[in-house]
Design an enzyme around this catalytic site. Structure first.
Site, short mmCIF file in Angstrom:
data_model
loop_
_atom_site.label_atom_id
_atom_site.label_comp_id
_atom_site.label_asym_id
_atom_site.label_seq_id
_atom_site.Cartn_x
_atom_site.Cartn_y
_atom_site.Cartn_z
N ARG A 42 -7.31 0.40 17.25
CA ARG A 42 -7.74 0.62 15.87
C ARG A 42 -8.72 -0.52 15.59
O ARG A 42 -9.71 -0.62 16.30
CB ARG A 42 -6.55 0.69 14.91
CG ARG A 42 -6.92 1.43 13.61
CD ARG A 42 -5.78 1.57 12.64
NE ARG A 42 -5.41 0.30 11.99
CZ ARG A 42 -4.48 0.19 11.04
NH1 ARG A 42 -3.83 1.26 10.62
NH2 ARG A 42 -4.20 -0.97 10.49
N LYS A 62 0.82 -1.23 0.00
CA LYS A 62 0.00 0.00 0.00
C LYS A 62 0.85 1.27 0.00
O LYS A 62 0.41 2.31 -0.49
CB LYS A 62 -0.94 0.01 1.20
CG LYS A 62 -0.23 0.18 2.54
CD LYS A 62 -1.19 0.07 3.71
CE LYS A 62 -0.42 0.26 5.01
NZ LYS A 62 -1.10 -0.26 6.18
C1 LIG Z 1 -0.24 -0.97 6.86
C2 LIG Z 1 -0.51 -2.24 7.52
C3 LIG Z 1 0.49 -3.18 7.70
C4 LIG Z 1 1.93 -2.92 7.29
O1 LIG Z 1 2.49 -1.98 8.14
P1 LIG Z 1 4.01 -1.52 7.96
O2 LIG Z 1 4.22 -0.62 9.12
O3 LIG Z 1 4.08 -0.81 6.66
O4 LIG Z 1 4.85 -2.72 7.99
C5 LIG Z 1 0.17 -4.39 8.28
N1 LIG Z 1 -1.10 -4.65 8.67
C6 LIG Z 1 -2.10 -3.76 8.54
C7 LIG Z 1 -3.45 -4.12 9.00
C8 LIG Z 1 -1.84 -2.52 7.97
O5 LIG Z 1 -2.84 -1.65 7.83
#
Ligand SMILES: *Cc1c(COP(=O)(O)O)cnc(C)c1O
Length: 355
Positions: free
Chosen positions: A131, A36
């Site tokens: 969250r 993402k």
């Molecule tokens: C963005 C996200 C991740 C990845 O997080 P990083 O800090 O980029 O490694 C993993 N799990 C969820 C649910 C996320 O939203």
């Protein structure tokens, strides 16, 4: 070359991928590569793949679709809790989704039946970051309900910390997941295949040997793409941080006073600006603005350049202290944080160049 542009070093990203994968596989943890942060830009995804990532996750279905249509093999994870209004695309473009609402899971089941596909669910557990996720005391009941939804495979549990509440990962909060898995096995006699125990912020637990044993999956984006851990305020040891650089071009270079002339109201974004009088300064204006990135978070490679601010389309620098030559048309380099990279990758006004 076109400006502004991102210069993306695919080889450094591949090496970061390999490094993270090796850290995780030491404890038998598989990595889901999160895409993402760079809108699933395919050349970077392929660098992930070459670095050994075989499962991919994204928060946006549009990005997951890009992976599939781009011919990227492997399981696709939707890592943001799905909207009820998108369940049809969830079934179409992802194999696994992270969920916390039984209503949505039932809707996914109905849709899976329609499309005659199977779909797997990871139930998110809120271990304290506040969250997404079901509270631990409700997990058994929810898993029981999930197990009764046709076409839906309950695959495991997941947790997320370090995002909204800034809660740090710990042995205790990852152990909650492991204990819940044991309880599910005992009470419901269900297998829990996956315990998805963290993101980049959790890597520190593996490095320090403080991860609850039994966690077998991490979902990692930031640590791979840019080699940092924002929650832990650190660089990942051995990883490259300069994988992606921003280049922007000088469109005006002039000596001007450091304090505006006239009565001060609000700036273009409604804030009341404040200025220090440092006399006449050499200022460069770059063609880049808030429409592309949060300007204040950019880091000029030349540490003597000072960021003054900007507006929707202009970035203003004080270059008086720099030893370099400045001229109209000069290209200025910046290093990025995860957040600035995310918005620059999203901007269609920023060229993406792989090197
Ligand atoms: C963005 C996200 C991740 C990845 O997080 P990083 O800090 O980029 O490694 C993993 N799990 C969820 C649910 C996320 O939203």
């Amino acid at each position: 070359m076109k400006c502004p542009r991102l210069e993306i070093n695919l080889e450094k990203i591949r090496k970061n991928t390999l490094l993270i994968k090796n850290i995780c596989s030491k404890q038998n943890i598989e990595v889901v590569g999160i895409t993402k942060g760079f809108c699933a830009f395919l050349p970077i995804v392929r660098a992930y793949y070459k670095g050994g990532i075989k499962k991919f996750g994204d928060s946006r279905l549009l990005n997951l679709r890009r992976l599939t249509e781009g011919g990227i093999p492997g399981e696709k994870y939707l890592i943001r809790i799905p909207m009820l209004s998108e369940v049809s695309d969830v079934i179409k473009w992802s194999d696994v989704s992270l969920n916390s609402e039984i209503e949505t899971i039932k809707a996914l089941g109905i849709e899976a039946e329609k499309q005659n596909k199977n779909h797997s669910i990871i139930l998110m557990v809120d271990v304290g970051d506040l969250r997404e996720g079901v509270l631990p005391e409700n997990v058994i009941d929810v898993v029981k309900s999930i197990s009764m939804v046709p076409k839906i495979n309950f695959m495991g549990l997941g947790l997320n910390v370090g995002c909204f509440g800034g809660v740090l990962p710990s042995f205790e909060n990852t152990m909650i997941l492991v204990n819940l898995a044991k309880a599910i096995k005992q009470v419901l006699d269900l297998e829990v295949d996956i315990l998805s125990g963290g993101a980049t912020s959790g890597l520190i637990l593996i490095e320090k040997g403080e991860l609850a044993p039994g966690i077998n999956q991490f979902r990692v984006g930031e640590g791979i793409i840019i080699g940092t851990d924002t929650t832990g305020e650190r660089n990942i040891k051995g990883a490259y941080q300069d994988t992606v650089k921003l280049v922007a071009e000088v469109i005006e270079l002039k000596k001007k006073p450091s304090v505006p002339i006239g009565e001060i109201g609000r700036d273009g974004f409604g804030n009341k600006p404040h200025f220090e009088n440092n006399g006449i300064r050499l200022r460069a204006i770059l063609a880049l603005g808030r429409q592309d990135v949060i300007l204040e978070k950019l880091i000029p490679e030349d540490s003597r350049i000072k960021l003054l601010g900007g507006s929707s389309d202009h970035l203003i620098l004080d270059v008086t202290e720099s030893n370099n030559d400045f001229y109209v048309g000069k290209e200025i380099y910046f290093t990025l944080s995860y957040g600035t990279m995310l918005s620059l990758m999203t901007s269609e006004y920023v060229e993406k160049v792989c090197i």
